[in-house]
Scaffold this active site. Structure first.
Site, PDB file in Angstrom:
ATOM      1  N   GLU A   1      42.722  28.340  90.594  1.00 23.17           N
ATOM      2  CA  GLU A   1      41.050  28.653  90.694  1.00 23.17           C
ATOM      3  C   GLU A   1      40.338  27.200  90.895  1.00 23.17           C
ATOM      4  O   GLU A   1      39.443  27.012  91.708  1.00 23.17           O
ATOM      5  CB  GLU A   1      40.457  29.692  89.952  1.00 23.17           C
ATOM      6  CG  GLU A   1      41.474  30.853  89.595  1.00 23.17           C
ATOM      7  CD  GLU A   1      41.361  31.904  90.971  1.00 23.17           C
ATOM      8  OE1 GLU A   1      40.857  31.317  92.008  1.00 23.17           O
ATOM      9  OE2 GLU A   1      42.056  32.786  91.057  1.00 23.17           O
TER      10      GLU A   1
ATOM     11  N   HIS B   1      48.204  35.598  93.157  1.00 18.24           N
ATOM     12  CA  HIS B   1      47.292  36.302  92.450  1.00 18.24           C
ATOM     13  C   HIS B   1      47.208  37.898  92.292  1.00 18.24           C
ATOM     14  O   HIS B   1      47.055  38.422  91.350  1.00 18.24           O
ATOM     15  CB  HIS B   1      45.817  35.683  92.388  1.00 18.24           C
ATOM     16  CG  HIS B   1      45.815  34.326  92.170  1.00 18.24           C
ATOM     17  ND1 HIS B   1      44.665  33.428  92.422  1.00 18.24           N
ATOM     18  CD2 HIS B   1      46.806  33.202  91.946  1.00 18.24           C
ATOM     19  CE1 HIS B   1      44.863  32.019  92.355  1.00 18.24           C
ATOM     20  NE2 HIS B   1      46.054  31.926  91.977  1.00 18.24           N
TER      21      HIS B   1
ATOM     22  N   TYR C   1      36.846  23.667  98.041  1.00 18.45           N
ATOM     23  CA  TYR C   1      35.799  23.956  98.711  1.00 18.45           C
ATOM     24  C   TYR C   1      34.520  23.009  98.510  1.00 18.45           C
ATOM     25  O   TYR C   1      33.760  22.723  99.456  1.00 18.45           O
ATOM     26  CB  TYR C   1      35.292  25.344  98.330  1.00 18.45           C
ATOM     27  CG  TYR C   1      36.293  26.287  99.067  1.00 18.45           C
ATOM     28  CD1 TYR C   1      36.662  26.430 100.249  1.00 18.45           C
ATOM     29  CD2 TYR C   1      37.138  27.093  98.115  1.00 18.45           C
ATOM     30  CE1 TYR C   1      37.415  27.140 100.906  1.00 18.45           C
ATOM     31  CE2 TYR C   1      38.080  27.983  98.689  1.00 18.45           C
ATOM     32  CZ  TYR C   1      38.403  28.086  99.966  1.00 18.45           C
ATOM     33  OH  TYR C   1      39.417  28.933 100.583  1.00 18.45           O
TER      34      TYR C   1
ATOM     35  N   HIS D   1      41.025  25.530  93.662  1.00 14.26           N
ATOM     36  CA  HIS D   1      40.400  26.224  95.182  1.00 14.26           C
ATOM     37  C   HIS D   1      38.982  25.676  95.023  1.00 14.26           C
ATOM     38  O   HIS D   1      38.246  25.059  96.086  1.00 14.26           O
ATOM     39  CB  HIS D   1      40.448  27.393  95.012  1.00 14.26           C
ATOM     40  CG  HIS D   1      41.791  27.906  95.013  1.00 14.26           C
ATOM     41  ND1 HIS D   1      42.342  29.418  94.878  1.00 14.26           N
ATOM     42  CD2 HIS D   1      43.123  27.535  95.142  1.00 14.26           C
ATOM     43  CE1 HIS D   1      43.629  29.658  94.997  1.00 14.26           C
ATOM     44  NE2 HIS D   1      44.067  28.372  95.224  1.00 14.26           N
TER      45      HIS D   1
ATOM     46  N   GLU E   1      39.421  39.034  95.366  1.00 15.34           N
ATOM     47  CA  GLU E   1      40.454  38.067  96.007  1.00 15.34           C
ATOM     48  C   GLU E   1      41.175  39.037  97.306  1.00 15.34           C
ATOM     49  O   GLU E   1      41.385  38.364  98.271  1.00 15.34           O
ATOM     50  CB  GLU E   1      41.641  38.108  95.062  1.00 15.34           C
ATOM     51  CG  GLU E   1      40.985  37.195  93.861  1.00 15.34           C
ATOM     52  CD  GLU E   1      42.146  36.692  92.966  1.00 15.34           C
ATOM     53  OE1 GLU E   1      42.677  37.257  91.990  1.00 15.34           O
ATOM     54  OE2 GLU E   1      42.260  35.391  93.006  1.00 15.34           O
TER      55      GLU E   1
ATOM     56  N   ASP F   1      35.359  31.225  94.057  1.00 16.41           N
ATOM     57  CA  ASP F   1      36.428  30.845  93.080  1.00 16.41           C
ATOM     58  C   ASP F   1      36.120  30.671  91.712  1.00 16.41           C
ATOM     59  O   ASP F   1      36.778  31.136  90.679  1.00 16.41           O
ATOM     60  CB  ASP F   1      37.431  29.893  93.609  1.00 16.41           C
ATOM     61  CG  ASP F   1      38.449  30.232  94.686  1.00 16.41           C
ATOM     62  OD1 ASP F   1      39.375  30.721  94.579  1.00 16.41           O
ATOM     63  OD2 ASP F   1      38.060  30.194  95.980  1.00 16.41           O
TER      64      ASP F   1
ATOM     65  N   GLU G   1      46.287  32.756  96.667  1.00 16.91           N
ATOM     66  CA  GLU G   1      45.601  34.108  96.441  1.00 16.91           C
ATOM     67  C   GLU G   1      46.458  35.258  96.516  1.00 16.91           C
ATOM     68  O   GLU G   1      46.629  36.355  95.845  1.00 16.91           O
ATOM     69  CB  GLU G   1      44.487  34.314  97.450  1.00 16.91           C
ATOM     70  CG  GLU G   1      43.353  33.365  97.106  1.00 16.91           C
ATOM     71  CD  GLU G   1      42.412  33.586  95.800  1.00 16.91           C
ATOM     72  OE1 GLU G   1      42.838  34.580  95.086  1.00 16.91           O
ATOM     73  OE2 GLU G   1      41.985  32.570  95.489  1.00 16.91           O
TER      74      GLU G   1
END
Lengths: 334, 380
Positions: free
Chosen positions: A101, A213, A108, A104, A176, A70, A210
């Site tokens: 982003e 996006h 993670y 994300h 993506e 990301d 996503e």
């Protein structure tokens, strides 16, 4: 009237040229979530007690990829998309995407910190992009497409436009739309075995973002196609086809690595077939003929395609919106 | 409150006025219902010395449909068995604290509920908001209440009334529907029952509570509680994993018509489990298989209010608005209060944007495309 890829920094919101982008921006705002809403406790007990060495290898590779993926997308957004998509309403959407982003990345990172308690191992996960060939290959693929527009500061020529469109197409369809979709499939495969509900819950939200996006990128492409159809010629089609095939090969190589210890219930052949199927879907979205003709082999992915019903007392329910509008009234229809 | 409901679904409401006016335990002025339980179906008085607790059970209505229609005889038998069982639990139970034990033995409340109402409507082919569905739903609740009271009076004859019977409205000859200003059907049989109650009392101060049945409905394979179906195709997210659920009644109907094909399945999937936009399905079926998002909430509230006259505790009534506004919510909850509901449970909504479908093609079907045979629905 000016066109979406005309160079510059247009500031006019009224009259608005592309209300669709503004709608997408507002839809995204309503979907705000936070990493703190996700509970990783059950995941930890699964990692310790219910997962084999092969499963854990899969998870390590996956987390290593996610940890950097990301950030790469965010960088390209700033270095390329925000610069060249010239409508303030579209830039509003991109600003929101940039926040997502970051969210994300935070998700993670939190995942990694939870799953990998050892500091050295954590550092190794971030170094995966240099050390693990299957991840390095994907990163290089991304890097190449980011580099392709690095010196493009202002779209001046038709050639510049083509360069930019390939960059946009690559990030939507390959990174993506394919790399991430590959990664999601592993998560949902694990979920179908009843494993790692925290990872699956967060991934549901990332997946939702996503998807938006991608929808935005395709909307940009369709808009440009309407304004300047001549850009989408046979040469463009050939370049996109090659690019997507290359991305599929990168992701297939990653699958070979991820599944190298033999994960029962998930084969490399199925994974390849799934990636080809997803790639075909992207080609269709780009109004191009499909390459592979593969069918989706993963029944568990069907679960993503239907609405969810969660018991509040079991899990955090995600089907809500923020920024709800209106005033108290007693005469509205319901 | 409305904003929080819209943003989280939480904010269960207890309308304290009606909850107290229409409670069998509140005949004495000092007896007060202060709050409901989490799921909003249990309404019992509490005090420093009394902690309300309640045994619950739910009847699967889906198993009470016979060839000729709804089987009220079987329902009566099930109610009697269920009330006797729930009453036994009161004596066999473990009570961790004295205030719970004391209260439970004094009042002996139980909560008999329902699930699978939507299944009954599917089986009898009734649209959820039709007049016949509404009448049937009301009649079912009246029968359940009647036979529950009848059984409780019998239990009182066998083992004595609950110790605080004299403090209840039933002792004054008032039943739940009196608090709603409703006259039950067949008043004669109710008069006979009241005579029984006057003679023997009741073994239980409260009998009916309609619980959400989120988990047990899943196990029993029916729709939850008194709710309309959420979708013809959805994913149930639970602690033990996510599960795909397909409306088996719809699949059966479509199979009969020869319409249950992969294309149909995909069409339902693309429409998020709705069949409203699928012209191949006959209009009558489309009306029956509407989802909770496609039904007027006004009908749900009215149905709950009809039923309310025969529910002496309350109901876990969820409401559904995909994309709510504050004005809509305040109008809806005000209406719920005006109709005399005691409680409402969650508000369910939908996310603002959704996941890109992976297993079906979202682009419009291409009628026929020789250049692109793989994408052509006709050539496959």
């Amino acid at each position: 009237m000016s066109r979406l890829l005309d160079p510059g920094f247009n500031l006019t919101l009224r009259p608005m040229r592309y209300p669709k982008f503004y709608e997408m921006y507002r839809g995204a705002i309503k979907n705000t979530w936070s990493v703190e809403e996700i509970d990783f406790q059950i995941d930890l007990s699964h990692l310790q007690r219910r997962m084999s060495a092969a499963d854990r290898h899969l998870i390590e590779r996956l987390v290593a990829f996610f940890a950097t993926g990301d950030s790469i997308v965010a960088n390209n957004l700033v270095l390329s998309l925000y610069k060249h998509i010239n409508a303030p309403e579209a830039r509003m959407y991109l600003s929101r995407q940039l926040f997502e982003e970051a969210l994300h990345v935070q998700f993670y990172l939190t995942l990694l910190d939870n799953y990998v308690p050892d500091q050295k191992q954590r550092a190794r996960a971030f170094a995966a992009i240099d050390n693990i060939p299957s991840i390095r290959r994907k990163a290089q693929f991304c890097q190449r497409w980011t580099d392709s527009v690095l010196t493009l500061h202002r779209i001046e020529s038709v050639a510049d436009k083509r360069r930019f469109l390939l960059n946009l197409t690559c990030f939507a369809s390959c990174i993506e739309g394919l790399f991430f979709f590959g990664a999601f499939a592993y998560v949902y495969f694990l979920r179908s075995r009843g494993l790692l509900p925290g990872l699956a819950a967060g991934t549901n939200w990332v997946f939702r973002d996503e998807s938006a996006h991608m929808a935005f990128a395709y909307q940009v492409l369709d808009t440009v196609r309407q304004e300047e159809p001549e850009l989408f010629d046979a040469e463009w089609a050939a370049q996109v086809k090659t690019m997507i095939e290359e991305a599929v090969e990168c992701e297939v190589a990653f699958a070979d690595d991820v599944l190298s210890d033999g994960v029962p219930g998930l084969t490399r052949i199925e994974m390849r077939q799934y990636l080809q199927y997803v790639a075909d879907q992207r080609l269709l979205k780009l109004h191009l003929p499909t390459t592979y003709g593969s069918h989706n082999p993963f029944a568990f992915m069907e679960l993503q395609d239907v609405q969810e019903l969660t018991n509040f007392f079991e899990r955090k329910v995600s089907s809500y919106q923020v920024a709800v509008q209106g005033e108290v009234a007693f005469d509205h229809a319901f | 409150m409305m904003r929080t409901l819209a943003q989280t679904g939480n904010g269960w409401m207890t309308f304290k006025d009606k909850a107290n006016r229409a409670c069998n335990q509140t005949a004495r002025p000092e007896a007060v219902v202060h709050l409901s339980n989490l799921c909003t179906e249990i309404l019992e008085i509490t005090a420093d010395t009394e902690s309300a607790v309640c045994n619950l059970g739910s009847i699967n209505l889906a198993r009470h449909v016979a060839d000729r229609g709804f089987d009220f005889e079987k329902l009566a038998q099930t109610v009697e068995l269920a009330v006797r069982q729930l009453d036994r639990v009161i004596d066999l139970n473990f009570y961790p604290i004295e205030s719970a034990r004391g209260s439970n033995l004094r009042w002996r409340p139980v909560g008999l509920g329902l699930m699978g109402l939507q299944d009954v409507f599917f089986q009898l082919r009734l649209p959820f908001d039709s007049e016949s569905a509404r009448a049937l739903s009301c009649r079912i609740s009246e029968e359940v209440y009647f036979h529950a009271l009848r059984t409780s009076a019998e239990l009182a004859r066998e083992g004595g009334a609950h110790p605080s019977f004299a403090e209840t409205r039933a002792a004054l000859g008032e039943l739940q529907f009196d608090a709603w200003g409703v006259t039950p059907s067949n008043p004669r049989r109710w008069e006979d029952l009241l005579a029984q109650i006057r003679t023997h009392g009741l073994r239980n101060s409260l009998l009916i509570a309609i619980a959400p049945t989120a988990t047990i409905a899943s196990i029993a394979g029916c729709c939850e509680c008194i709710e309309p179906q959420i979708s013809n195709l959805f994913k149930r997210e639970t602690l033990s994993g996510d599960f795909l659920q397909v409306n088996a009644y719809l699949a059966l109907e479509l199979k009969r018509l020869g319409l249950w094909t992969p294309e149909m399945r995909n069409a339902v999937k693309l429409a998020d489990g709705s069949v409203q936009g699928i012209d191949a399905i006959p209009g009558e079926l489309r009306s029956i298989y509407r989802t909770a998002w496609e039904l007027p909430m006004r009908a749900l509230i009215e149905m709950a209010a009809d039923r309310g006259a025969f529910v002496d505790q309350s109901q876990s009534l969820n409401l559904f608005i995909a994309n709510p506004s504050i004005g809509q919510l305040s109008s809806m909850y005000m209406y719920a209060w005006k109709k005399g509901l005691k409680t409402t449970y969650y508000l369910r909504s939908r996310p603002a944007t959704s996941i890109a479908k992976t297993t079906v093609r979202e682009t419009a079907a291409i009628a026929c495309s020789l250049e692109n045979p793989q994408a052509c629905e006709a050539c496959q």
